[in-house]
Design an enzyme around this catalytic site. Structure first.
Site, PDB file in Angstrom:
ATOM      1  N   HIS A  95      13.077  33.864 -24.438  1.00 56.43           N
ATOM      2  CA  HIS A  95      13.176  32.526 -24.255  1.00 56.43           C
ATOM      3  C   HIS A  95      13.138  32.261 -22.629  1.00 56.43           C
ATOM      4  CE1 HIS A  95      13.037  27.920 -24.950  1.00 56.43           C
ATOM      5  NE2 HIS A  95      14.025  27.860 -24.272  1.00 56.43           N
ATOM      6  N   SER A  96      12.475  31.214 -21.975  1.00 58.02           N
ATOM      7  CA  SER A  96      12.392  31.143 -20.734  1.00 58.02           C
ATOM      8  C   SER A  96      12.544  32.350 -19.669  1.00 58.02           C
ATOM      9  CB  SER A  96      13.815  30.000 -20.338  1.00 58.02           C
ATOM     10  OG  SER A  96      13.744  29.421 -19.118  1.00 58.02           O
ATOM     11  N   PHE A  97      13.639  32.525 -18.958  1.00 57.68           N
ATOM     12  CA  PHE A  97      13.808  33.610 -18.248  1.00 57.68           C
ATOM     13  C   PHE A  97      13.911  34.910 -19.117  1.00 57.68           C
ATOM     14  CE2 PHE A  97      15.780  36.723 -15.240  1.00 57.68           C
ATOM     15  CZ  PHE A  97      14.706  36.926 -14.516  1.00 57.68           C
ATOM     16  N   GLY A  99      11.926  35.420 -21.506  1.00 62.50           N
ATOM     17  CA  GLY A  99      10.403  35.756 -21.723  1.00 62.50           C
ATOM     18  C   GLY A  99      10.096  36.796 -20.508  1.00 62.50           C
ATOM     19  N   SER A 123       8.427  32.557 -25.111  1.00 67.53           N
ATOM     20  CA  SER A 123       9.065  31.240 -25.483  1.00 67.53           C
ATOM     21  C   SER A 123       9.255  30.178 -23.987  1.00 67.53           C
ATOM     22  CB  SER A 123       9.979  31.091 -26.469  1.00 67.53           C
ATOM     23  OG  SER A 123      10.361  29.716 -26.436  1.00 67.53           O
TER      24      SER A 123
END
Length: 253
Positions: A95-97, A99, A123
């Protein structure tokens, strides 16, 4: 599985499931820790063993110095996860970083000739190859300005960021992770042969629908983009929909 304790510091497993048919490795966002996936370990089917990654410099590893160079992080992480990749099929969710980490770790595993995930879930993460310019660095800013920029970029409520608890427990890891993120540079490589799912949120100002779809250019296999209600941190409010999407894309009954 018996592995040295140092590996278990990186690859946590709150609820071991020896009979599970798949391992799901989860990578947290900047400033986060493995605990954000704690509920996943009990709410996903027994056939999935959830293994959140815990980076140094936070939570149970707060006493350890954080890694602030992206290349060093990925090389170290690849060595730490390799013993866990040969027993059964696995997938990555970031998720976010997180990812970015999941994506680059997958590319590193390909270069090493190591086992590859059966699916890569990215994500609230921008399509890296479509962002030629990095956002202006903020990791060097004084605390107040730094947290203000975090609120502006990611929509984190200011009242959360200004709490004393956040300043004492989250701020050091958040600053270290932003420094780490700012050291990252995308390098073109051929698309992965790994099925890829890209998730976004309708009210996320940092990752739009087009960037969610553009991840399709990074795979030659199956690609599934999805949008969820909510903001950048939708994964905390949309768990039922998120779980359903994970199970559908992993082809679980």
């Amino acid at each position: 599985m018996s592995v040295p304790p140092v590996y278990r510091r990186w690859v946590t497993c709150p609820e071991p499931r020896p009979q599970a048919s798949l391992r799901l490795f989860c990578f947290h966002f900047a400033g986060g820790d493995a605990s954000i996936y704690r509920l996943w370990t009990t709410q996903l089917p027994a056939a999935i063993e959830v293994c959140p990654i815990e980076l140094p410099g936070r939570a149970t590893r707060r006493a350890e110095p954080p890694i602030t160079d992206f290349g060093t992080l990925i090389d170290t992480l690849a060595r730490r996860v390799l013993p866990f990749l040969k027993e059964r099929p696995f997938a990555f969710f970031g998720h976010s970083f997180g990812g970015v980490i999941a994506f680059e770790l997958t590319r590193t595993l390909r270069r090493l000739g190591a086992p590859m995930p059966v699916r890569l879930f990215l994500s609230a993460c921008p399509a890296l190859h479509r962002r030629p310019r990095a956002a202006p660095p903020i990791s060097h800013l004084p605390d107040t300005e730094f947290l203000e920029q975090i609120a502006l970029r990611f929509g984190t409520p200011r009242e959360v960021l200004t709490s004393q608890d956040v300043r004492e427990t989250v701020l050091p890891a958040l600053r270290a992770d932003l420094f780490l993120a700012e050291s990252y540079r995308y390098v073109p490589e051929p698309p992965l042969g790994v099925p890829l799912s890209s998730f976004g949120a309708t009210e996320d100002a940092t990752v739009g629908p087009q960037e969610v779809r553009e991840w399709g250019e990074q795979t030659t296999a199956d690609f599934r983009p999805r949008m969820f209600p909510g903001n950048h941190f939708y994964l905390a409010t949309e768990r039922p929909r998120l779980y359903q999407a994970l199970l559908e894309d992993l082809q679980f009954p």
